[in-house]
Scaffold this active site. Structure first.
Site, PDB file in Angstrom:
ATOM      1  N   SER A   1       0.881  -1.336  -0.109  1.00  0.00           N
ATOM      2  CA  SER A   1       0.125   0.192   0.221  1.00  0.00           C
ATOM      3  C   SER A   1       0.998   1.261  -0.054  1.00  0.00           C
ATOM      4  O   SER A   1       1.776   1.568  -0.851  1.00  0.00           O
ATOM      5  CB  SER A   1      -0.864   0.002   1.081  1.00  0.00           C
ATOM      6  OG  SER A   1      -1.950   1.107   1.022  1.00  0.00           O
TER       7      SER A   1
ATOM      8  N   ASP B   1       3.691  23.909  -0.714  1.00  0.00           N
ATOM      9  CA  ASP B   1       5.161  23.763  -1.086  1.00  0.00           C
ATOM     10  C   ASP B   1       5.599  22.619  -0.880  1.00  0.00           C
ATOM     11  O   ASP B   1       6.690  22.257  -0.287  1.00  0.00           O
ATOM     12  CB  ASP B   1       5.916  24.722  -0.632  1.00  0.00           C
ATOM     13  CG  ASP B   1       5.944  24.945   0.728  1.00  0.00           C
ATOM     14  OD1 ASP B   1       4.980  24.484   1.219  1.00  0.00           O
ATOM     15  OD2 ASP B   1       6.918  25.696   1.288  1.00  0.00           O
TER      16      ASP B   1
ATOM     17  N   HIS C   1      -7.368  -5.356  -1.217  1.00  0.00           N
ATOM     18  CA  HIS C   1      -5.944  -4.323  -0.917  1.00  0.00           C
ATOM     19  C   HIS C   1      -5.387  -5.159   0.012  1.00  0.00           C
ATOM     20  O   HIS C   1      -4.109  -5.026  -0.156  1.00  0.00           O
ATOM     21  CB  HIS C   1      -6.755  -3.050  -0.400  1.00  0.00           C
ATOM     22  CG  HIS C   1      -5.718  -2.205  -0.313  1.00  0.00           C
ATOM     23  ND1 HIS C   1      -4.959  -1.291  -1.225  1.00  0.00           N
ATOM     24  CD2 HIS C   1      -5.027  -1.691   0.973  1.00  0.00           C
ATOM     25  CE1 HIS C   1      -3.899  -0.455  -0.791  1.00  0.00           C
ATOM     26  NE2 HIS C   1      -4.015  -0.669   0.635  1.00  0.00           N
TER      27      HIS C   1
END
Length: 439
Positions: free
Chosen positions: A153, A362, A415
């Site tokens: 993951s 940023d 998953h």
């Protein structure tokens, strides 16, 4: 840069597990590699070796856990992917910075900082610094030899960061359910995953025909009665929807169904909430126990842009999730919403810094597409076509951008496939990387 290592067990005592020997390792590393004056943190890792191979000079395999914000798994038995790995490696289970036995990140550990300082501190807990930690540790444990890495993951996001900036430290790489969507914004990611969650809801209700009525009854009860969780917080329908994170896991839908079917009790004095439900509900959600997951989850998708609460904004494009009764209550997935910082007791003190992080413009770039395009490290990845958390199409897009990456596209697993059938999955990926037949 000064890096040191120590063994917490000064006597050198090792832990004996079934067929395995485990040892605790602790490393003192910079919080900020660009500014060591900001101080140090401790990063914990647990090494594993097969008991019959402890005196052999074995290569290392480092495991990067999913999340972000979760510790490496605690080994219990000689099984799963660990069994396959120990056939030829020493395994290093890394508690990524801020997790497990590493210097913790939680409301208590950050209580002495104001919101601005908390936000600044937490900017150092993304994949870029996790990989700097890994390379610093490699310089101690395997300075002359590149090692192998496995990422599950979010751990797969760490793998591609490693390939981007420190591929010289790698011999091989493996990824399960975790190829990052390079070039895709957080908005695009959540737009795709909301569609996946809708699909998982449909499948859930097809499998469990009375789930809709059970959820409706529970929703009505929560709207008209105060139900308190063990932490003291009030359980609301939006919080109930968060159980949907389990719809994308093997055995997850069953766990959700078996929980909600015993949520309400009929008593002589009327309908009452089942104490068992209240206890287990809290155990099925990690937001109080793993706050780093909530604070930094959207940031894992950000490069030079803010997340601006992407999941919350994109949810408005899917009004089905907010439809009022008698419309069915749909469960959500791996999404973080700003209101969660008003609901979960251990997220409340982090609300201000979470807001600052959501507006941060940023965030440094995580991936070097030029380096990935010329990558020479063999990489094998399992991509799960039905994955609710990592969009298959975006994984395939990224795979095309990484040289020397081969993938196995399968619908066999959800998953968390590596936890359910890890020995087979890792064995197949090793065979793919080396061009050999399965054992």
């Amino acid at each position: 840069m000064s890096v040191s290592a120590k063994l917490p067990n000064a006597s050198g005592v090792k832990t004996l597990l079934p067929q395995m020997i485990a040892q605790k390792l602790s490393f003192i590393l910079p919080l900020d590699y660009q500014d060591p004056a900001k101080g140090t943190i401790e990063v914990f890792a647990r090494s594993l070796v097969h008991k019959d191979k402890q005196h052999q000079d074995l290569p290392w395999l480092v495991y990067f856990q999913g999340g972000p914000g979760f510790a490496a798994q605690r080994p219990v038995s000689h099984s799963g992917w660990i069994k396959r790995a120990l056939a030829e490696y020493r395994v290093l289970l890394l508690d990524q910075r801020g997790t497990g036995l590493s210097t913790p990140v939680n409301a208590t550990s950050l209580a002495h900082l104001d919101d601005v300082a908390k936000a600044d501190y937490l900017t150092h807990f993304r994949a870029d610094n996790i990989i700097r930690d890994a390379e610093a540790i490699r310089a101690i444990l395997s300075p002359e030899t590149p090692w192998t890495i496995l990422g599950q993951s979010f751990g797969g996001f760490c793998v591609l960061r490693y390939l981007s900036v420190a591929a010289h430290g790698l011999k091989e790489a493996y990824i399960t359910g975790g190829i990052p969507p390079i070039g895709r914004s957080a908005d695009e990611v959540y737009r795709a995953t909301f569609k996946r969650v809708l699909q998982k809801n449909r499948q859930f209700h097809q499998r469990f025909p009375d789930a809709a009525s059970l959820l409706a009854a529970l929703q009505q009860h929560l709207l008209h009665h105060q139900v308190l969780l063990p932490s003291g917080q009030r359980l609301t329908p939006p919080m109930l929807q968060l159980l949907g994170i389990h719809l994308g896991m093997e055995d997850g839908p069953e766990a959700v169904y078996y929980l909600i079917e015993q949520a309400l009790l009929s008593t002589p004095s009327g309908e009452r909430i089942n104490p068992l439900f209240v206890e287990r509900f809290g155990q099925m959600l990690d937001y109080n126990t793993n706050p780093l997951f909530s604070v930094l989850h959207e940031a894992i998708y950000c490069e030079m842009q803010p997340s601006n609460w992407a999941a919350h904004r994109i949810r408005a494009e899917y009004p089905q999730f907010d439809a009022a009764p008698p419309a069915p209550l749909l469960l959500t997935g791996e999404m973080i919403f700003p209101w969660m910082f008003d609901c979960f007791e251990h997220l409340k003190p982090l609300k201000g810094c979470a807001e600052l992080l959501a507006q941060k413009t940023d965030w440094p770039r995580l991936y070097d597409t030029a380096a990935l395009a010329t990558n020479t490290v063999p990489v094998a990845s399992a991509i799960y076509s039905e994955d609710m958390f990592v969009e298959m199409e975006y994984s395939l897009e990224t795979a095309k951008q990484v040289a020397n990456l081969k993938y196995w596209l399968t619908s066999e697993y959800e998953h968390n496939g590596i936890r359910m059938d890890g020995e087979r999955i890792l064995d197949r990926l090793i065979a793919i990387n080396r061009g050999t037949s399965l054992r």
